[in-house]
Design a protein around this motif. Structure first.
Motif, short mmCIF file in Angstrom:
data_model
loop_
_atom_site.label_atom_id
_atom_site.label_comp_id
_atom_site.label_asym_id
_atom_site.label_seq_id
_atom_site.Cartn_x
_atom_site.Cartn_y
_atom_site.Cartn_z
N VAL A 1 0.83 -1.20 0.00
CA VAL A 1 0.00 0.00 0.00
C VAL A 1 0.87 1.26 0.00
N THR A 2 1.94 1.23 0.78
CA THR A 2 2.87 2.36 0.79
C THR A 2 3.48 2.57 -0.58
N ALA A 3 3.90 1.49 -1.23
CA ALA A 3 4.49 1.59 -2.56
C ALA A 3 3.50 2.16 -3.56
N ALA A 4 2.23 1.75 -3.44
CA ALA A 4 1.20 2.26 -4.36
C ALA A 4 1.04 3.77 -4.21
N GLY A 5 0.94 4.23 -2.96
CA GLY A 5 0.78 5.66 -2.74
C GLY A 5 2.01 6.44 -3.15
N PHE A 6 3.18 5.90 -2.81
CA PHE A 6 4.43 6.57 -3.15
C PHE A 6 4.59 6.66 -4.66
N GLY A 7 4.31 5.55 -5.37
CA GLY A 7 4.44 5.55 -6.81
C GLY A 7 3.45 6.50 -7.48
N PHE A 8 2.23 6.56 -6.94
CA PHE A 8 1.20 7.41 -7.53
C PHE A 8 1.61 8.88 -7.48
N VAL A 9 2.09 9.33 -6.33
CA VAL A 9 2.42 10.74 -6.22
C VAL A 9 3.69 11.08 -7.01
N VAL A 10 4.60 10.12 -7.15
CA VAL A 10 5.77 10.35 -8.00
C VAL A 10 5.34 10.51 -9.45
N ALA A 11 4.41 9.65 -9.90
CA ALA A 11 3.91 9.75 -11.27
C ALA A 11 3.19 11.08 -11.51
N LEU A 12 2.49 11.58 -10.49
CA LEU A 12 1.81 12.87 -10.63
C LEU A 12 2.78 13.99 -11.00
N GLY A 13 3.97 13.97 -10.41
CA GLY A 13 4.91 15.06 -10.64
C GLY A 13 6.00 14.74 -11.63
N GLU A 14 5.97 13.57 -12.27
CA GLU A 14 7.03 13.20 -13.22
C GLU A 14 7.03 14.14 -14.41
N PHE A 15 8.22 14.60 -14.78
CA PHE A 15 8.31 15.57 -15.87
C PHE A 15 9.28 15.14 -16.97
N GLY A 16 10.37 14.45 -16.60
CA GLY A 16 11.41 14.18 -17.57
C GLY A 16 10.91 13.50 -18.82
N ALA A 17 10.35 12.29 -18.69
CA ALA A 17 9.85 11.56 -19.85
C ALA A 17 8.53 12.15 -20.34
N THR A 18 7.67 12.57 -19.41
CA THR A 18 6.36 13.10 -19.79
C THR A 18 6.49 14.35 -20.64
N GLY A 19 7.48 15.18 -20.35
CA GLY A 19 7.65 16.41 -21.10
C GLY A 19 7.90 16.18 -22.58
N PHE A 20 8.47 15.02 -22.93
CA PHE A 20 8.73 14.72 -24.34
C PHE A 20 7.60 13.94 -24.99
N LEU A 21 6.76 13.27 -24.19
CA LEU A 21 5.79 12.33 -24.75
C LEU A 21 4.35 12.82 -24.68
N ALA A 22 4.03 13.73 -23.76
CA ALA A 22 2.65 14.19 -23.61
C ALA A 22 2.19 14.93 -24.87
N ARG A 23 0.98 14.64 -25.31
CA ARG A 23 0.44 15.31 -26.48
C ARG A 23 0.02 16.73 -26.14
N PRO A 24 0.14 17.67 -27.09
CA PRO A 24 -0.19 19.08 -26.78
C PRO A 24 -1.61 19.26 -26.29
N GLU A 25 -2.54 18.42 -26.78
CA GLU A 25 -3.93 18.57 -26.35
C GLU A 25 -4.21 17.89 -25.02
N ALA A 26 -3.22 17.16 -24.47
CA ALA A 26 -3.42 16.47 -23.20
C ALA A 26 -2.21 16.61 -22.29
N PRO A 27 -1.81 17.84 -21.95
CA PRO A 27 -0.65 18.02 -21.09
C PRO A 27 -0.97 17.67 -19.65
#
Length: 538
Positions: A462-488
């Motif tokens: 459960v701790t890993a799930a919560g920890f991973g979820f909030v890390v994914a919320l703020g992830e920028f490195g890979a997301t900045g290159f892959l997120a579509r302009p209409e869905a940032p």
């Protein structure tokens, strides 16, 4: 011949070998398709020329030295600051502990560019500063230490420490001789993760380094995106890869010496009131919390201030569309939540399966190699992985480059090592003789996992799930290159706003950062509530 506690001695459960092999194939297959293949493709494109030129430049080795040096210093600071918080989370019955965990975790998910700017304002740094980089990186990663170490500390049986105190040992000696050796697996796990995060730090170095202090990550970005020097970026990626392998080897060697069966207990009643000099640790934890709050408060103040005074213009502009952003801030927040949810269940499936395989493998070298392979995504530039996706994934059915799951796949790669590092120390601490006894009584491998391991590892999951979820919320490195302009996502929206001139854009960026903090804090509170509800079961 004696057998070490916690090793894989005893009879093999029926189907053990086939089950372990199948799990390893699934885990390594995912890693191969969504990590190794894209990275190798980029390296093959880039390594056709330029190796000698890059390696013979003095600047290259200065960048390598600074990358490793600032990462090591940041890791030490994060460990020293995180230990008092880990003690409070594990042993002190403070009220509203779910809120405390949320406050500790929020700094870890803030976009790196925003944190760099917050520290520049907070410290009054106008010139490039190496120490500001170290403090900002440590600020990010204190949560890793507090949550990873605190998770194991909460399940250690305190009777061993109490016995040492009863025999005349002082609090510090009892901690040094009894508690600290038991915590070393989690300490090494946390140190390895923090070092990898700090060695690949991007936004903090970009803002606070000012071009004078550069890491391999910022140099790879510069060469790939701005200079279009793919061969040079590929060589630097290889150097970064080698440094990560060396760090993983050291951490694995240290963990292997200490990861044996520990005396664990169910979490109920694990906390007690501190006494005597232990209050010094509680006071230190309070000081760390104040230090964590300072940059966050600076962001809050900045989001409602302008040259002419207090204003909510940034929040009002963020609720609309047009201009720099194609969507509203609320839509960007929903995009972040949706992507983080998908990334979390992917990482949990992969991470739990990997932990089960790692605790089932009997070959020590196979175990260490697989463990190191699963940590590699933390140490490879997100720029390399992102461009690798764009180069390779079009050959798969459906062309995943246009799939909304592409961002969750990339985020799952980032958080899976965190899931593994949170759950694995607990699973490895289970006395193997208990599993062997269950196998002798006829239990199969999956029943052993369900009835022996889950009661102790459930809260870690459960701790890993919560920890991973909030890390994914703020992830920028890979997301900045892959997120579509209409869905940032929100971090992508913040980056776009920071990169545009104008006071309103800056106010919108800080308002979006506050929105991200609120979304993250809410998500963490939900996870912590679920975790508390499960405490009676696990």
């Amino acid at each position: 011949m004696t057998r070490e506690r916690g090793t894989h001695a005893g009879p093999r459960p029926r189907g053990h070998g086939a089950t372990t092999t199948a799990g390893a194939v699934l885990v390594l297959g995912f890693l191969g398709v969504f990590f190794a293949w894209p990275v190798v493709a980029i390296l093959r494109l880039g390594l056709r020329s330029g190796i000698d030129e890059v390696l013979t430049r003095p600047d290259t080795w200065r960048i390598v030295a600074f990358t490793l040096g600032q990462a090591a210093a940041s890791t030490v600071v994060a460990l020293l600051a995180g230990m008092p918080l880990a003690y409070v989370l594990a042993r002190v019955p403070v009220p509203a502990k779910a809120v405390l965990r949320a406050l500790i975790t929020v700094p870890f998910v803030l976009p790196t560019l925003v944190v760099g700017m917050a520290f520049r304002a907070l410290l009054g740094v106008s010139e490039p500063s190496a120490w500001a980089i170290v403090l900002a990186n440590a600020f990010f990663n204190i949560a890793v230490v507090a949550r990873t170490v605190g998770g194991l500390w909460a399940q250690l049986d305190p009777r061993a420490t109490d016995a040492a105190r009863g025999l005349g040992a002082g609090p510090f000696r009892a901690f040094r001789t009894v508690t600290l050796p038991a915590l070393r697996p989690a300490l090494w796990s946390a140190a390895a993760v923090v070092f990898l995060f700090c060695s690949t730090s991007f936004g903090v170095v970009l803002v606070l380094g000012g071009g004078r202090y550069r890491t391999l990550e910022t140099e790879i970005y510069l060469r790939t995106v701005r200079l279009l020097d793919l061969p040079g970026a590929a060589v630097l990626s290889l150097l970064q890869f080698a440094a990560v392998l060396a760090a993983l080897a050291v951490a694995a060697f240290a963990r292997r010496r200490r990861e044996s069966a520990l005396t664990l207990r169910r979490a109920r009643g694990a906390t007690r009131r501190p006494s005597g000099v232990e209050w010094v640790t509680v006071a230190a934890a309070g000081a760390v919390l104040l230090a964590l709050a300072a940059p966050i408060l600076a962001l809050l103040v900045r989001s409602v201030s302008s040259r002419t005074g207090w204003t909510l213009a940034g929040y009002r502009a963020l609720s609309g569309t047009g201009g720099v952003l194609d969507v509203s801030g609320w839509q960007a927040a929903w995009n972040s939540l949706r992507a983080a949810t998908d990334a979390t269940w992917m990482a949990l499936l992969l991470g739990i399966l990997a932990c089960l395989v790692l605790t089932s493998l009997r070959n020590r070298w196979a175990t260490e190699l697989m463990d190191a392979a699963l940590m590699l995504p933390l140490g490879v530039s997100a720029v390399t992985v992102g461009f690798g996706y764009l180069v390779t994934l079009h050959v798969l059915p459906g062309d995943l480059r246009t799939s909304p799951l592409l961002v969750p796949f990339a985020q799952a790669l980032v958080i899976t090592p965190l899931v593994i590092r949170t759950i694995l120390p607990v699973l490895r601490s289970v006395d193997q003789r208990v599993r062997s006894a269950a196998a002798t009584l006829g239990a199969g491998p999956w029943r052993i996992r369900r009835e022996v391991d889950l009661p102790l590892a459930g809260r870690a999951v459960v701790t890993a799930a919560g920890f991973g979820f909030v890390v994914a919320l703020g992830e920028f490195g890979a997301t900045g290159f892959l997120a579509r302009p209409e869905a940032p996502t929100l971090p992508v929206a913040i980056s776009a706003l920071i990169g545009r001139p104008g006071e309103l854009n800056t106010q919108m960026a800080y308002a979006a950062c506050v929105l991200l903090m609120l979304v993250t804090a809410g998500a963490v509170l939900v996870i912590e509530t679920l975790r508390s509800d499960l405490s009676g079961e696990f």
